[in-house]
Design an enzyme around this catalytic site. Structure first.
Site, mmCIF file in Angstrom:
data_model
loop_
_atom_site.group_PDB
_atom_site.id
_atom_site.type_symbol
_atom_site.label_atom_id
_atom_site.label_comp_id
_atom_site.label_asym_id
_atom_site.label_seq_id
_atom_site.Cartn_x
_atom_site.Cartn_y
_atom_site.Cartn_z
ATOM 1 N N HIS A 83 35.614 50.733 37.932
ATOM 2 C CA HIS A 83 36.192 49.391 37.805
ATOM 3 C C HIS A 83 37.463 49.234 38.638
ATOM 4 C CE1 HIS A 83 37.835 45.708 36.212
ATOM 5 N NE2 HIS A 83 38.849 46.371 35.682
ATOM 6 N N HIS A 131 45.825 50.135 37.792
ATOM 7 C CA HIS A 131 46.238 49.037 36.918
ATOM 8 C C HIS A 131 45.876 49.236 35.452
ATOM 9 C CE1 HIS A 131 42.067 47.477 37.431
ATOM 10 N NE2 HIS A 131 42.278 46.848 36.291
ATOM 11 N N GLU A 133 47.573 51.270 30.159
ATOM 12 C CA GLU A 133 46.939 50.649 28.986
ATOM 13 C C GLU A 133 45.858 51.529 28.377
ATOM 14 O OE1 GLU A 133 44.350 46.646 27.888
ATOM 15 O OE2 GLU A 133 45.504 46.733 29.748
ATOM 16 N N ASP A 134 45.058 52.198 29.207
ATOM 17 C CA ASP A 134 43.848 52.855 28.711
ATOM 18 C C ASP A 134 43.849 54.374 28.807
ATOM 19 O OD1 ASP A 134 42.704 50.466 27.986
ATOM 20 O OD2 ASP A 134 41.685 50.166 29.893
ATOM 21 N N ASP A 146 40.743 41.726 39.098
ATOM 22 C CA ASP A 146 40.282 42.425 37.893
ATOM 23 C C ASP A 146 39.333 41.529 37.088
ATOM 24 O OD1 ASP A 146 40.442 44.346 35.604
ATOM 25 O OD2 ASP A 146 41.584 42.721 34.677
ATOM 26 N N ASP A 176 26.863 13.741 47.658
ATOM 27 C CA ASP A 176 27.732 14.616 48.455
ATOM 28 C C ASP A 176 27.572 16.079 48.045
ATOM 29 O OD1 ASP A 176 28.794 14.292 45.972
ATOM 30 O OD2 ASP A 176 30.832 13.887 46.624
#
Length: 772
Positions: free
Chosen positions: A87, A111, A115-116, A178, A298
């Site tokens: 990812h 990134h 957090e993970d 992301d 259009d």
């Protein structure tokens, strides 16, 4: 894109192992056992993508970020079972398509580490520098939030993200990449999670990309969300678009050929390309205009990219002199760019085969900004100045975003912040002008009130009227493109009406009105609290001063005198507690003394209340709080079951959080408060005869049931300058109707006069006042 395409999003609760070494060394996926070896883009492949647009790339930085992120995510898996590291790697690849700098690519790889994984901000700073650490921290969601609702959590995370974006625009670019990869790989999430992610994308991230001028990314995010949220509509629109493309392929090619030749004959080298609109754009237009697919004319547009601004206008002239122009379909976004920096000429002509042809004419530079928005501004890539400083000088879109974030971040609760952000992101624009010619961009549906707040918050707060194109116009009127708006203001208006909040359409105006309303209410409560405290001190014969109270603030657990007074005014703190904080020996006789038994008369509490609360015997009683009316600096309202008018002896009942309710002393409603002496307040009228005000009262009239009786009653009230607010009728007998009338009068004498005149009418059997 090099390497394998990973088609699944990240999990929220993934099992993870994070083997890392503080002495980071390079290691590629080649060193992993074959059973664990993912098919990922290799380090050299990523670096080669960057080198294609940046030959001086810092290969060492990208290598180290690649290896660190791969090792940090370790055995983490996505919902599909693929390595989680795929990812961030694909996010970095998306950003290479935007030709972003090395720090942004490295931050994209890293990134999700804070957090993970077990990675920390301090370690990211130490290994990759403070600049990259700030970017990664800005992309890290808030954790351990003790919030009641999912909306509040979503709003707080959005607030954190937007504040990080205001500090460095690269946070936004990484976040959008992301979200784009997560939307491309949505299929393996649970159904509820897919819909929630798609709705959030359509609500926030797609409009945000659009506001930043990143139209290509916005359209893809919208289509991916549309496919998830309304799969049947997506399928139908897509099938019709594909069928139309097959039928129209020949005419599209012919239009491209003819237009290119016409321009070349005039010496203009142009790139002409046909473009089909996306499914979500078509669906939204069908809904907005309430038309069917066949009625849209259009669906296909043609981009004409030329070498200079002068060639844009020449190309437009050639198109207009070759084919008939569709009236009202010309827009010049070159002389008046959109707020997201978009610049182009738009026109629609009746082209070959009698088909409507939508043209967008722009230069190569304009085309880059139209497709990639703020990412196309290359000034920050030359190493001179910070990205945000360079972009702030170059990009109107980013300057708008920073101003919006600063305004939205002030004092709103999470749900309000989310609401205001959506309001700011969603709307198409109209362009209006001040009398001096300054351009103000507003959402469609904006009012002169929105215009006033766009000029300045103080202008909005003091607005009392507006002129649109030189003519007086209501503040609630809808502005149109090209309107010149002059705001009429008055210093006498210090706060806007609270009702404006439901009229305006911009988040800035709504947030400012809420802040001003709250400040006005706080001022009212603070003023009421001060009068209550001063009245108590006067009655107790103790001296009050702000200096004395300032020293007692720690004992009251309040930061300022205004906080104390507002708490008293709202009923959250007793005035006796304030007096005791200033004078520890103070004793509140009303609290310690038991209420005497009520005597008969005045509904069972005449003597109790008259003695205990020193009801004012004259207007000059200094201990009573003066009351002028509802539109004053005090949070007051009148008894809902009858009101009160000057001439009545009145008392007030404090209700926490609502202020004072005023009752006549003879009101039976006061019985319910007999055992709550701390809520009673002495009040007196303070009416200025030079500026008379109306006050609420209620009458009951027993009327003969015959045609015209109500008209006669209303005529009496009108002739005597009373104002009817509401009427209710109930049949009491075949011949009589009881009418309850809420009206407004100046004082008790005025009310008595109206009652007397009503009783004199033949159609009136009886008339009297309701004692609320």
């Amino acid at each position: 894109m090099a390497g394998a395409t990973i088609n699944f999003p990240r999990m929220q609760n993934e099992t993870r192992t994070t083997p890392r070494d503080s002495n980071l060394t390079l290691q590629s996926a080649e060193g992993m056992p074959k059973s664990r070896r993912p098919q990922l883009m290799r380090q050299y492949e990523l670096i080669e993508r960057v080198r294609q647009y940046n030959p001086a790339t810092n290969e060492d930085l990208l290598n180290r970020a690649y290896v660190y992120a791969m090792r940090a995510h370790g055995e983490q898996k996505r919902d599909s079972g693929d390595p989680y590291f795929s990812h961030p790697l694909q996010v970095a690849a998306i950003l290479t398509d935007l030709k972003l700098d090395d720090a942004t690519i490295a931050a994209a790889l890293l990134h999700d580490t804070i957090e993970d994984t077990d990675a920390t901000r301090a370690e990211i700073d130490r290994l990759f520098g403070h600049d990259i650490g700030v970017l990664v921290e800005g992309l890290t969601k808030l954790k351990k939030l003790d919030l009641v609702s999912k909306e509040a959590k979503q709003a707080e995370n959005l607030r954190k993200l937007l504040l990080a974006i205001a500090a460095d625009v690269r946070v936004l670019l990484i976040k959008l990449a992301d979200r784009l990869h997560n939307m491309r790989t949505l299929s393996h999430r649970p159904p509820d999670a897919r819909r929630q992610t798609a709705a959030e994308t359509l609500d926030i991230y797609a409009p945000l990309a659009g506001r930043m001028g990143m139209q290509e990314m916005r359209e893809e995010l919208e289509d991916l969300s549309f496919r998830e949220l309304n799969p049947e509509a997506y399928r139908v629109v897509t099938e019709r678009l594909e069928a139309l493309a097959v039928r129209s392929s020949g005419s599209i090619t012919e239009i491209e050929r003819q237009l290119t030749k016409k321009l070349a004959d005039s010496g203009i080298v142009a790139e002409v390309s046909g473009r089909r609109k996306r499914a979500y754009s078509i669906w939204r237009k069908m809904e907005r205009k309430e038309v069917g697919f066949e009625q849209l004319s259009d669906i296909f547009g043609f981009r004409v990219v030329v070498g200079s601004v002068s060639e844009c206008y020449r190309a437009l002239g050639i198109a207009h002199t070759t084919w008939p122009v569709v009236p009202g379909r010309f827009k010049d976004y070159i002389s008046t760019p959109k707020q997201n920096d978009y610049r182009s000429l738009h026109s629609t002509v009746i082209g070959p085969g009698k088909q409507r042809v939508e043209l967008q004419i722009r230069t190569h530079g304009m085309h880059q900004i139209a497709e990639h928005g703020i990412a196309a501004h290359a000034l920050y890539k030359d190493g001179h100045g910070s990205p945000t400083e360079m972009l702030s000088r170059e990009s109107n879109a980013y300057a708008w975003l920073r101003r919006t974030i600063e305004l939205l971040a002030e004092g709103s609760n999470p749900e309000e912040f989310l609401e205001h952000t959506k309001l700011e992101l969603f709307h198409d624009q109209v362009f209006c002008f001040t009398p001096k010619g300054k351009l103000i961009a507003l959402p469609r549906g904006a009012t002169p009130i929105d215009f006033a707040y766009a000029v300045h918050t103080d202008v909005g707060n003091m607005a009392i009227g507006a002129k649109v194109n030189g003519k007086i116009a209501p503040l609630i009127s809808t502005l149109q493109n090209g309107d010149e708006v002059q705001v009429l203001s008055s210093k006498a208006q210090t706060a806007p009406p609270a009702a404006w909040e439901s009229i305006v359409v911009t988040g800035k105006a709504r947030a400012a009105i809420r802040r001003a309303t709250r400040a006005a209410v706080r001022t009212q409560y603070s003023g009421l609290g001060r009068r209550i405290v001063e009245r108590l001190c006067q009655r107790a014969k103790i001296a009050y001063s702000d200096e004395q109270l300032q020293g007692a603030l720690p004992r009251l657990a309040r930061a300022s005198i205004e906080d104390v007074m507002a708490a008293v005014g709202r009923g959250e703190m007793k005035a006796a507690d304030v007096a005791r904080a200033m004078y520890p020996d103070y004793k509140d006789e009303r609290v310690t003394a038991a209420p005497p038994k009520a005597e008969s008369g005045w509904f069972g509490f005449k003597r109790t209340k008259a003695v205990k609360f020193r009801l004012p015997e004259a207007a000059g009683n200094g201990a009573a709080i003066p009351i002028r009316g509802i539109n004053t600096d005090l949070p007051v309202r009148f008894s809902p079951n009858g009101g009160a008018v000057p001439g009545d002896r009145i008392v007030g009942i404090m209700t926490p959080g609502e202020g004072i309710t005023i009752y006549p002393i003879h009101s039976p409603e006061l019985q319910q408060f007999e055992d709550e002496p701390e809520r009673w307040l002495d009040l007196r009228w303070d009416v200025d005869e030079k500026t008379p005000q109306r006050f609420p009262a209620r009458l009951t009239v027993q009327s003969v049931n015959e045609p015209g009786s109500l008209a006669q009653i209303a005529q009496v009230i009108a002739e005597h300058d009373g104002n009817i607010d509401n009427i209710r009728m109930a049949r009491q007998a075949p011949d009589f109707t009881e009418i309850t009338i809420d009206l407004e009068v100046y004082n008790l004498k005025h009310l008595t006069s109206i009652i007397s005149q009503l009783r004199a009418k033949k159609v009136v059997a009886n008339a009297g006042r309701v004692s609320g």
